[in-house]
Design an enzyme around this catalytic site. Structure first.
Site, PDB file in Angstrom:
ATOM      1  N   HIS A   1       7.928  11.198   2.222  1.00 18.47           N
ATOM      2  CA  HIS A   1       8.516  10.669   0.721  1.00 18.47           C
ATOM      3  C   HIS A   1       8.672   9.411   0.969  1.00 18.47           C
ATOM      4  O   HIS A   1       8.155   8.541   0.187  1.00 18.47           O
ATOM      5  CB  HIS A   1       9.868  11.347   0.535  1.00 18.47           C
TER       6      HIS A   1
ATOM      7  N   GLU B   1       7.486   3.524  -3.739  1.00 19.93           N
ATOM      8  CA  GLU B   1       8.464   3.584  -2.639  1.00 19.93           C
ATOM      9  C   GLU B   1       8.551   2.161  -2.002  1.00 19.93           C
ATOM     10  O   GLU B   1       9.811   1.805  -1.470  1.00 19.93           O
ATOM     11  CB  GLU B   1       7.694   4.562  -1.358  1.00 19.93           C
TER      12      GLU B   1
ATOM     13  N   HIS C   1      12.311   0.556  -2.388  1.00 20.61           N
ATOM     14  CA  HIS C   1      13.037   0.804  -1.133  1.00 20.61           C
ATOM     15  C   HIS C   1      12.626  -0.426  -0.076  1.00 20.61           C
ATOM     16  O   HIS C   1      13.157  -1.120   0.458  1.00 20.61           O
ATOM     17  CB  HIS C   1      12.830   2.093  -0.472  1.00 20.61           C
TER      18      HIS C   1
END
Length: 427
Positions: free
Chosen positions: A83, A141, A145
């Site tokens: 993930h 992602e 992040h």
């Protein structure tokens, strides 16, 4: 402004002036991450650490998160998939989308230009988007992040080459993932995918804690296990430091959808205590009526459970999934919000489907837009498939973009730039 601050910010400023054609060239001459002498362990310090090139702050607790996608399946049938790598604050809250100037949209090109074809090949197998759009998933992602990891700031590199921190982010995530074979951890405890057997959360958590000696968090959708979060503190930088397994953050929050103005991943799992399904990839998620736990951890005894109720019944919230990850939810007016409080909806049976209503009123698709209002007199009858909201036979909804900050986005049933699905979490 001090000289050291100017020097740290200079590489970032210069990177914005370099032509895109140069950034997409076949060769990247990379610099070196900061050299860290006797670095402290993140989230364990007792005084503030100024050098955020050698100390991850404020995102000091790193989560390596994994997916188990069954329908549609992603990755090998006997392996979980990546993930991401998330920098949480030590209390479980987190920042997101920290640098709009580094929201890159060419992840594959960046990795290829760095000569890291093995990394890209691995990602193409194990870092998969359930809708088949791997590139958008990777961009999400990194943008949400990766840009919030302090030690990956361009100013933390000597002889910085534009975008080299992107390669470091994906390489470190993959390196960690390779040490965390969740399928093997669970199998060793007798927890294997099945359409007829369910397990307890305690057994699953114990099996995943055993190899590392610390707890993890697990996530379920419609009582089916679909995500694992592994937690680390880091001694030094993400690029070169030591990742030390740790327990989840100190917060007692239970969910990872943004429920406050500050988001939180929280410390707890959201799976039910019993009756947790671990479905084989490629199955539809139909719940079993009789279950027998075969896990060996903590000497579980066989259990028989009733079939869980269908999603979208009673009261609950509507989490939104885009690019393979839950990102915010539907609020009371029917719009999508990523940083506010999720609204509570009431689902009421209507014919072969159900209607939805919030504190604003009944919900309907009007002029192709999801709307909940006291002005709605004829609510739309929705259906569900695999735990997702369905309108006119499709579980895919659209928006012009992913909302950020205090922005709300309309949810449409006609094609737009961003695709999303809407789930259900019982209140």
């Amino acid at each position: 402004m001090s000289l050291s601050t100017i020097l740290r910010q200079l590489p970032k400023a210069l990177s914005s002036l370099i032509p895109a054609a140069l950034l997409a060239s076949n060769t990247v001459l990379g610099g070196s991450p900061a050299t860290c002498s006797n670095p402290q362990l993140s989230c364990q310090n007792t005084t503030a650490v100024a050098d955020t090139c050698c100390f991850n702050a404020p995102g000091g607790q790193l989560l390596q998160t994994q997916f188990w996608d069954t329908n549609p399946p992603t990755g090998p049938s006997d392996h979980w998939t990546v993930h991401g790598l998330w920098p949480d604050h030590c209390d479980g809250t987190f920042d997101q989308y920290c640098d709009p100037n580094r929201q890159y949209t060419n992840i594959s090109a960046i990795i290829s230009a760095a000569g890291q074809t093995d990394l890209l090949n691995y990602m193409n197998t194990y870092w998969k988007d359930y809708q088949g759009n791997d590139e958008s998933f990777w961009e999400h992602e990194w943008g949400k992040h990766g840009t919030c990891i302090s030690t990956l700031e361009p100013g933390c590199y000597s002889n910085y080459a534009p975008q080299e921190e992107v390669v470091d982010y994906f390489q470190k995530t993959v390196d960690l993932f390779k040490t965390l074979d969740s399928y093997a951890f669970l199998s060793a405890a007798g927890i294997v995918p099945s359409t007829t057997t369910t397990y307890t959360s305690a057994d699953i958590l114990a099996a995943l804690a055993k190899p590392r000696g610390v707890q993890v968090a697990i996530q379920c959708r419609s009582s089916a296990l679909d995500e694992i979060w592994y937690f680390y503190d880091v001694r030094g930088s993400v690029q070169t430091g030591t990742f030390v397994p740790t327990n989840p953050g100190k917060t007692a929050l239970k969910v990872f959808v943004c429920m406050q103005l500050t988001c939180s991943d929280g410390a707890k799992s959201n799976c039910p205590a019993t009756g947790v399904k671990y479905l084989p990839k490629g199955t539809t998620g139909t719940p079993p009526s009789t279950t027998l736990s075969t896990a060996t951890t903590a000497s579980p005894s066989p259990t028989t459970t009733t079939t869980p109720g269908s999603p979208f019944s009673g009261k609950g919230t509507l989490p939104v999934t885009t690019s393979g990850k839950i990102d915010g939810c539907i609020i009371s007016g029917g719009t999508w919000y990523t940083t506010g409080t999720c609204a509570t909806f009431t689902a009421a049976v209507s014919g072969s489907g159900f209607t939805l209503a919030s504190s604003k009123g009944k919900c309907a698709v009007s002029n192709n837009i999801l709307t909940c209002s006291s002005a709605v007199t004829a609510p739309t009858v929705f259906s569900t498939s695999n735990g997702k909201l369905v309108y006119n036979g499709s579980s895919t909804f659209y928006s012009s973009s992913v909302p950020t900050g205090s922005t709300q986005a309309s949810v449409s049933v006609t094609q737009q730039a961003t695709t999303l699905t809407i789930g259900w979490t019982s209140a």
